[in-house]
Write an enzyme that holds these catalytic residues in place. Sequence first.
Site, PDB file in Angstrom:
ATOM      1  N   ASP A 272       4.181  -9.014   0.322  1.00 54.12           N
ATOM      2  CA  ASP A 272       4.944  -9.850   1.253  1.00 54.12           C
ATOM      3  C   ASP A 272       4.912  -9.181   2.628  1.00 54.12           C
ATOM      4  OD1 ASP A 272       6.895 -11.141   2.754  1.00 54.12           O
ATOM      5  OD2 ASP A 272       8.386 -11.115   1.141  1.00 54.12           O
ATOM      6  N   ILE A 273       4.398  -9.864   3.615  1.00 56.10           N
ATOM      7  CA  ILE A 273       4.231  -9.230   4.926  1.00 56.10           C
ATOM      8  C   ILE A 273       5.571  -8.885   5.573  1.00 56.10           C
ATOM      9  CG2 ILE A 273       4.104 -11.315   6.378  1.00 56.10           C
ATOM     10  CD1 ILE A 273       1.545  -9.683   7.580  1.00 56.10           C
TER      11      ILE A 273
ATOM     12  N   ASN B 100       2.550 -21.387  15.046  1.00 55.06           N
ATOM     13  CA  ASN B 100       1.958 -22.615  15.595  1.00 55.06           C
ATOM     14  C   ASN B 100       2.063 -22.552  17.120  1.00 55.06           C
ATOM     15  OD1 ASN B 100       4.651 -23.745  16.310  1.00 55.06           O
ATOM     16  ND2 ASN B 100       4.860 -23.895  14.087  1.00 55.06           N
TER      17      ASN B 100
ATOM     18  N   GLY C 128       5.533 -21.580   5.295  1.00 50.82           N
ATOM     19  CA  GLY C 128       4.592 -20.503   5.015  1.00 50.82           C
ATOM     20  C   GLY C 128       5.071 -19.162   5.530  1.00 50.82           C
ATOM     21  N   VAL C 129       4.121 -18.389   6.014  1.00 48.41           N
ATOM     22  CA  VAL C 129       4.442 -17.029   6.422  1.00 48.41           C
ATOM     23  C   VAL C 129       5.341 -17.028   7.666  1.00 48.41           C
ATOM     24  CG1 VAL C 129       2.367 -16.633   7.836  1.00 48.41           C
ATOM     25  CG2 VAL C 129       3.406 -14.743   6.633  1.00 48.41           C
ATOM     26  N   ASP C 130       5.172 -18.008   8.521  1.00 49.60           N
ATOM     27  CA  ASP C 130       6.000 -18.139   9.726  1.00 49.60           C
ATOM     28  C   ASP C 130       7.483 -18.260   9.353  1.00 49.60           C
ATOM     29  OD1 ASP C 130       6.861 -18.653  12.312  1.00 49.60           O
ATOM     30  OD2 ASP C 130       5.489 -20.313  12.668  1.00 49.60           O
TER      31      ASP C 130
ATOM     32  N   SER D 222      -4.498 -18.944   9.114  1.00 52.59           N
ATOM     33  CA  SER D 222      -5.144 -20.264   8.911  1.00 52.59           C
ATOM     34  C   SER D 222      -5.509 -20.560   7.460  1.00 52.59           C
ATOM     35  CB  SER D 222      -6.395 -20.439   9.782  1.00 52.59           C
ATOM     36  OG  SER D 222      -6.042 -20.618  11.143  1.00 52.59           O
TER      37      SER D 222
ATOM     38  N   GLY E 118      -3.575 -21.007   4.869  1.00 52.82           N
ATOM     39  CA  GLY E 118      -2.597 -21.775   4.104  1.00 52.82           C
ATOM     40  C   GLY E 118      -2.602 -23.225   4.549  1.00 52.82           C
TER      41      GLY E 118
ATOM     42  N   TYR F 289      -3.111 -24.540   7.293  1.00 54.42           N
ATOM     43  CA  TYR F 289      -4.172 -24.894   8.236  1.00 54.42           C
ATOM     44  C   TYR F 289      -5.537 -25.065   7.580  1.00 54.42           C
ATOM     45  CZ  TYR F 289      -1.227 -24.497  12.448  1.00 54.42           C
ATOM     46  OH  TYR F 289      -0.279 -24.692  13.420  1.00 54.42           O
TER      47      TYR F 289
END
Length: 176
Positions: free
Chosen positions: A16-17, A30, A38-40, A123, A125, A127
């Site tokens: 997990d980042i 974005n 997602g990660v964002d 990108s 996921g 994207y």
Amino acid sequence: MEVKIKNTVISIVQGDITRQETDAIANAANARLAGGGGVDGAIHRAGGPSIMEECRKIGGCPTGQAVITTGGNLKARYVIHTVGPIYKGGAAGEANLLKSAYLESLKLASARKLRSIAFPAISAGAYGYPLEEAAHIALKTSLDYIGGDTGIECIRFVLFDKKLYDIFCEELRRLL
Ligand code: ADP
């Protein structure tokens, strides 16, 4: 998997980042820096509202570019928000834009004298970038970047799932 090339360790881990202790973590943001899934979403949830306040002040980030905020409650001191391309078949400049997203993030880390940075698979996921190609661009761009006087001692790729972890490891072996 971990390799040392010149003065930089490139490592690939599954995880997990938001839990990384690198100087910076990269966010797959974005263009409006508006947050999302997602990660964002995970980074803003873990880091707290101060990151979004800074993003609002910055206002946005074009695809292929990168901006930096502090890390809020994260262990990482900074978040480098970069915007990868939405994959539309490959003929819309996606490869150059994805390369640029990694490169601009690395340059920003160097400019701030940061020594370590962790990346998610930008990108790869929502994207929709094909996973092998996304891994290739991520790793090739990083390998090409290190070697000069970058100041970066560690570039870590943090993949959420085993499938992408395996793809990144295989691609790194192929490139070495
Ligand atoms: P994009 O919109 O750039 O495709 P996503 O967030 O949809 O970004 O996905 C990018 C990658 O990040 C995907 O491989 C997804 O599985 C992964 N991911 C999601 N959450 C995390 C997390 N907490 N740590 C690391 N990777 C994550």
